[in-house]
Design an enzyme around this catalytic site. Structure first.
Site, short mmCIF file in Angstrom:
data_model
loop_
_atom_site.label_atom_id
_atom_site.label_comp_id
_atom_site.label_asym_id
_atom_site.label_seq_id
_atom_site.Cartn_x
_atom_site.Cartn_y
_atom_site.Cartn_z
N GLY A 46 0.84 -1.21 0.00
CA GLY A 46 0.00 0.00 0.00
C GLY A 46 0.87 1.25 0.00
N GLY A 101 -0.39 5.02 -0.96
CA GLY A 101 -1.45 5.68 -0.21
C GLY A 101 -0.99 6.92 0.54
CE1 TYR A 137 -9.91 1.43 7.60
CE2 TYR A 137 -11.01 3.02 9.03
CZ TYR A 137 -9.85 2.50 8.47
OH TYR A 137 -8.64 3.05 8.79
C1 AKB Z 1 -10.96 7.26 7.90
O1 AKB Z 1 -11.46 8.40 8.01
O2 AKB Z 1 -11.57 6.26 7.51
C2 AKB Z 1 -9.51 7.08 8.31
C3 AKB Z 1 -9.40 6.62 9.71
C4 AKB Z 1 -9.74 7.53 10.84
O3 AKB Z 1 -9.04 5.50 9.94
N1 AKB Z 1 -8.79 8.30 8.13
#
Ligand code: AKB
Length: 316
Positions: free
Chosen positions: A9, A12, A140
């Site tokens: 990655g 990024g 996430y």
């Molecule tokens: C996001 O906003 O998804 C990232 C994080 C806070 O992990 N920058």
């Protein structure tokens, strides 16, 4: 033995800056940057690598004699919501591949970034402790919370030295973020320097934990270089820079651009941000490996504006 580092990655927001710091630390020939595309301007050793392909990771590890992996590839909070199952699949699959290749090859160390996105509504919103309850509301965040536990599992079960930090939103001038909820805090500085209006997708008073890129790079290297015996947390360490909202940033920008215009049009990202902590307690990182942030909002804003001005208007 000398470290031979693979960064997955590398194109990024964080990867592109971390690769340079690692090259500086270990020498260009000892850092292998990898991603699914090559950036033309990249200087150094590069491998095209799709981390969903475990065999390809194995090939790169074998052919370069890799001893450490920084696995930075992931789909972030906002983008991940467009395809929840695909995001879970991708984020977890890449992590499993990295952990397995690292275990099989007996690598010295692995870095896996976590995030403040692991926290949800049931964690204290202010000064959130390291061991707060985790009920993330984004896919996430779920992949990071699960990933932290897998990191700890590989340490406990196989002795693999996996280390992790829960990053706040990262603000830097060197690269652009993509797909995150905290991305606004970088974009706003670009708009200010270009003297364009900024449309903010969060409410003016949405306070979130943030950190300046230089602090993040230093924290990551400090964690990875700390003696193994000092790493008491094998899920992930909370890390704090400072906490602020869009309107706090705008106040700083007014010092340099009093005419700066911003309008607020909150979208689905506001709902994500609303479930994240406002501030983070990082006492464990301070005690275990000596973490201390340097940049507050005032220094962050000043540096962002100076550096972006030099990029956009080099002869001024
Ligand atoms: C996001 O906003 O998804 C990232 C994080 C806070 O992990 N920058």
């Amino acid at each position: 033995m000398n470290a031979k580092v693979l960064v997955i990655g590398a194109n990024g927001q964080l990867g592109s800056v971390l690769v340079k710091a690692l090259q500086h630390r270990y020498g260009d020939e000892n850092v292998i940057a990898s991603d699914i595309q090559k950036v033309n301007s990249f200087n150094g050793v590069f491998e095209l690598l799709d981390a969903t392909n475990m065999n390809k990771i194995q090939d790169v590890v074998s052919s370069h004699g890799i001893t450490q992996i920084y696995h930075l590839a992931a789909i972030l909070s906002a983008k991940g919501e467009a395809n929840p199952l695909g995001t879970w699949e991708l984020n977890m699959n890449m992590l499993f591949n990295v952990l397995e290749v690292s275990r099989i090859n007996g690598l010295d160390k692995v870095f896996f970034p976590s995030s403040i996105a692991v926290f949800g509504e049931d964690a204290p919103w202010v000064n959130t402790p390291n061991n707060a309850y985790l009920n993330p509301a984004t896919v996430y965040g779920m992949s990071k919370a699960a990933g932290e536990n897998w990191a700890q599992y590989y340490f406990l079960r196989y002795g693999l030295d996996v280390r992790s930090i829960r990053y706040p939103g990262i603000i830097g001038y060197q690269s652009l973020p993509g797909g995150g909820t905290t991305d606004y805090a970088v974009d706003i500085f670009h708009k200010a320097v270009l003297e364009e209006e900024f449309v903010c997708f969060l409410n003016a008073d949405t306070t979130l934990p943030m950190i300046f890129m230089d602090d993040v790079i230093r924290a990551t290297l400090e964690l990875m270089e700390a003696p193994k015996k000092d790493i008491r947390i094998r899920t992930a360490y909370n890390l704090a820079g400072s906490s602020f909202s869009p309107e706090d940033i705008v106040k700083e920008i007014y010092k340099y651009y009093p005419e700066f215009k911003v309008k607020y049009e909150p979208d689905f990202r506001q709902d994500i941000a609303a479930r994240w902590p406002k501030s983070i307690n990082d006492v464990e990182a301070k005690v275990d490996w000596g973490w201390q942030p340097k940049y507050d909002l005032e220094m962050t804003a000043r540096t962002m504006i100076e550096k972006l001005k030099a990029q956009y208007i080099p002869h001024e």
